[in-house]
Design a protein around this motif. Sequence first.
Motif, mmCIF file in Angstrom:
data_model
loop_
_atom_site.group_PDB
_atom_site.id
_atom_site.type_symbol
_atom_site.label_atom_id
_atom_site.label_comp_id
_atom_site.label_asym_id
_atom_site.label_seq_id
_atom_site.Cartn_x
_atom_site.Cartn_y
_atom_site.Cartn_z
ATOM 1 N N LEU A 75 3.509 5.726 3.799
ATOM 2 C CA LEU A 75 2.788 6.984 3.789
ATOM 3 C C LEU A 75 3.816 8.050 3.431
ATOM 4 O O LEU A 75 4.692 8.375 4.221
ATOM 5 C CB LEU A 75 2.146 7.230 5.151
ATOM 6 C CG LEU A 75 1.273 6.052 5.631
ATOM 7 C CD1 LEU A 75 0.848 6.227 7.079
ATOM 8 C CD2 LEU A 75 0.056 5.875 4.733
ATOM 9 N N TYR A 81 -4.536 2.659 5.155
ATOM 10 C CA TYR A 81 -4.734 1.272 4.752
ATOM 11 C C TYR A 81 -5.661 0.510 5.693
ATOM 12 O O TYR A 81 -5.748 0.790 6.885
ATOM 13 C CB TYR A 81 -3.403 0.526 4.623
ATOM 14 C CG TYR A 81 -2.476 0.652 5.820
ATOM 15 C CD1 TYR A 81 -2.675 -0.103 6.969
ATOM 16 C CD2 TYR A 81 -1.383 1.514 5.775
ATOM 17 C CE1 TYR A 81 -1.817 0.011 8.048
ATOM 18 C CE2 TYR A 81 -0.521 1.630 6.851
ATOM 19 C CZ TYR A 81 -0.750 0.882 7.989
ATOM 20 O OH TYR A 81 0.097 0.993 9.068
ATOM 21 N N ASP A 119 -7.601 0.444 0.495
ATOM 22 C CA ASP A 119 -7.596 1.801 1.013
ATOM 23 C C ASP A 119 -8.734 1.926 2.021
ATOM 24 O O ASP A 119 -9.800 1.321 1.856
ATOM 25 C CB ASP A 119 -7.794 2.798 -0.124
ATOM 26 C CG ASP A 119 -7.739 4.239 0.365
ATOM 27 O OD1 ASP A 119 -6.636 4.791 0.491
ATOM 28 O OD2 ASP A 119 -8.823 4.801 0.639
ATOM 29 N N TYR A 124 0.855 -1.186 0.000
ATOM 30 C CA TYR A 124 0.000 0.000 0.000
ATOM 31 C C TYR A 124 0.888 1.233 0.000
ATOM 32 O O TYR A 124 1.797 1.356 0.834
ATOM 33 C CB TYR A 124 -0.911 0.023 1.234
ATOM 34 C CG TYR A 124 -1.783 1.266 1.289
ATOM 35 C CD1 TYR A 124 -3.007 1.300 0.632
ATOM 36 C CD2 TYR A 124 -1.364 2.408 1.970
ATOM 37 C CE1 TYR A 124 -3.796 2.436 0.649
ATOM 38 C CE2 TYR A 124 -2.143 3.545 1.996
ATOM 39 C CZ TYR A 124 -3.358 3.561 1.332
ATOM 40 O OH TYR A 124 -4.139 4.701 1.355
ATOM 41 N N CYS A 131 -2.260 0.000 -4.397
ATOM 42 C CA CYS A 131 -2.812 -0.905 -3.380
ATOM 43 C C CYS A 131 -2.969 -2.281 -4.028
ATOM 44 O O CYS A 131 -3.664 -2.429 -5.026
ATOM 45 C CB CYS A 131 -4.159 -0.390 -2.887
ATOM 46 S SG CYS A 131 -4.877 -1.358 -1.547
ATOM 47 N N GLY A 140 -7.001 9.104 3.454
ATOM 48 C CA GLY A 140 -6.855 7.696 3.120
ATOM 49 C C GLY A 140 -6.160 6.955 4.237
ATOM 50 O O GLY A 140 -6.252 7.336 5.400
ATOM 51 N N SER A 152 -3.641 11.139 -1.240
ATOM 52 C CA SER A 152 -4.380 10.093 -1.951
ATOM 53 C C SER A 152 -3.578 8.804 -2.074
ATOM 54 O O SER A 152 -2.346 8.815 -2.090
ATOM 55 C CB SER A 152 -4.776 10.588 -3.353
ATOM 56 O OG SER A 152 -3.646 10.982 -4.093
ATOM 57 N N GLN A 153 -4.313 7.710 -2.159
ATOM 58 C CA GLN A 153 -3.707 6.403 -2.377
ATOM 59 C C GLN A 153 -3.310 6.289 -3.846
ATOM 60 O O GLN A 153 -4.067 6.658 -4.747
ATOM 61 C CB GLN A 153 -4.700 5.308 -2.014
ATOM 62 C CG GLN A 153 -4.300 3.911 -2.459
ATOM 63 C CD GLN A 153 -5.224 3.370 -3.521
ATOM 64 O OE1 GLN A 153 -6.435 3.509 -3.449
ATOM 65 N NE2 GLN A 153 -4.659 2.761 -4.552
ATOM 66 N N VAL A 185 -4.274 10.444 7.698
ATOM 67 C CA VAL A 185 -4.519 9.044 7.349
ATOM 68 C C VAL A 185 -5.097 8.294 8.545
ATOM 69 O O VAL A 185 -4.872 8.649 9.699
ATOM 70 C CB VAL A 185 -3.233 8.335 6.868
ATOM 71 C CG1 VAL A 185 -2.712 8.966 5.586
ATOM 72 C CG2 VAL A 185 -2.174 8.346 7.943
ATOM 73 N N HIS A 219 0.632 5.504 -0.182
ATOM 74 C CA HIS A 219 -0.196 6.713 -0.121
ATOM 75 C C HIS A 219 0.725 7.917 -0.301
ATOM 76 O O HIS A 219 1.717 8.051 0.424
ATOM 77 C CB HIS A 219 -0.902 6.772 1.242
ATOM 78 C CG HIS A 219 -1.866 7.902 1.385
ATOM 79 N ND1 HIS A 219 -3.220 7.738 1.222
ATOM 80 C CD2 HIS A 219 -1.689 9.219 1.686
ATOM 81 C CE1 HIS A 219 -3.833 8.893 1.424
ATOM 82 N NE2 HIS A 219 -2.912 9.809 1.703
#
Length: 390
Positions: free
Chosen positions: A131, A113, A75, A54, A64, A111, A60-61, A142, A56
């Motif tokens: 991140l 995870y 997400d 994942y 994933c 966002g 925004s992501q 997040v 980010h």
Amino acid sequence: MRRDDREQVDINTYTFEGPDTGGITDLRHMSDEDKQQLLMSGVDVSEEGRSGTYLHVNQSQVHCSSCQPGVEVLDIKQALEKYDGLPDYYFQAVDKNKDEYTQAVAEKLHGGYFIRTEKGAKILDPVQSCLFIKGENVGQNVHNIIVVEEDSELHIITGCAVSHGVQNALHLGVSEFYVKKGGKLTFTMVHNWGEQVKVRPRTVGIVEEDGVFMNNYVLMKPVYSVQSYPTVYLNGENGVATFNSVLVAPPGSYINSGSRIVLNAPHTRGEIISRTITTGGTIVAPGHIVGNAVPARGHLECKGLILEDGVIHAIPELEGSVTGVELSHEAAVGKIAQEEIEYLMARGLDEDEATSTIVRGFLNMDVSGLPDELQQMIEKTIEESGEEMF
């Protein structure tokens, strides 16, 4: 507890709105500089030997994926939609009104995870996450949720970083961990921030009967200020929690990072081990173990080295509320013994080499049960950071 002006953050000076950074199908197509920053946070862009990834970026992501059966990586926004708001997990361990940082995450979620295992699944390859912040004065909100179902096992490497050249940013993060009966979670964090970056995570874990939570935290790069105090509640019989941290504070860094374990059930065990070094910065290292049931055992160990004028403020705290609980601690802050340096110099090392060798040994995080890959990654980070110190 020692307070510092750097613990105060004006959220309004950061930009929490920005364009969607778009998706990245293949992380190997990122710039060499970004790939290096991710690698120093424990993230391998090849994704080899990983069960999921994942990433980010800013708000925004961008990537994933889950590539092994038995583990789901989404997400958090997707998970909230898929599972009707995640009523059993979303802001159930962390109070959204705890402070201005949790409120900011709740009000403007970018966002984060959602990672969950299936019951009985043994996920041997780690899930990796990062991140990432690119750009000056970026604010990032997040929310992460990890659910380890009954009798399952999961390893996670999570990194936090800024892109090369970024100095000033703000990371706000809420993380909630749920380890079900017989589950085991190994969670390793490697942070690679910048000289003016402020970091405010808020983390709570809940462990059920026979559950195991092992947390490893590595912070060896410059950062303006960190305020972190994760708490784990051992609510089921035979629950185990361990915190291991390695912290290095260069000049200008202020790190207020500790942990708390609450033993709420019989036959629970908790351990907090902290290794800290200042080369001119400030480290506040609180540790708190609470014993509310018997039999239960907890141990707290905090050791610090002052290599250059700086501050290490160790705050070990034990709290027992029932007869028969067993809690202990040891704390020490000091310098490298001259006889140790002389011993190594007598065997052919110069003074800097001898000092560096001692420091690497002091920071060694040899954690029982840690996957070989995670152990090697931590050792590499310590080795590279030790070289930079000297």
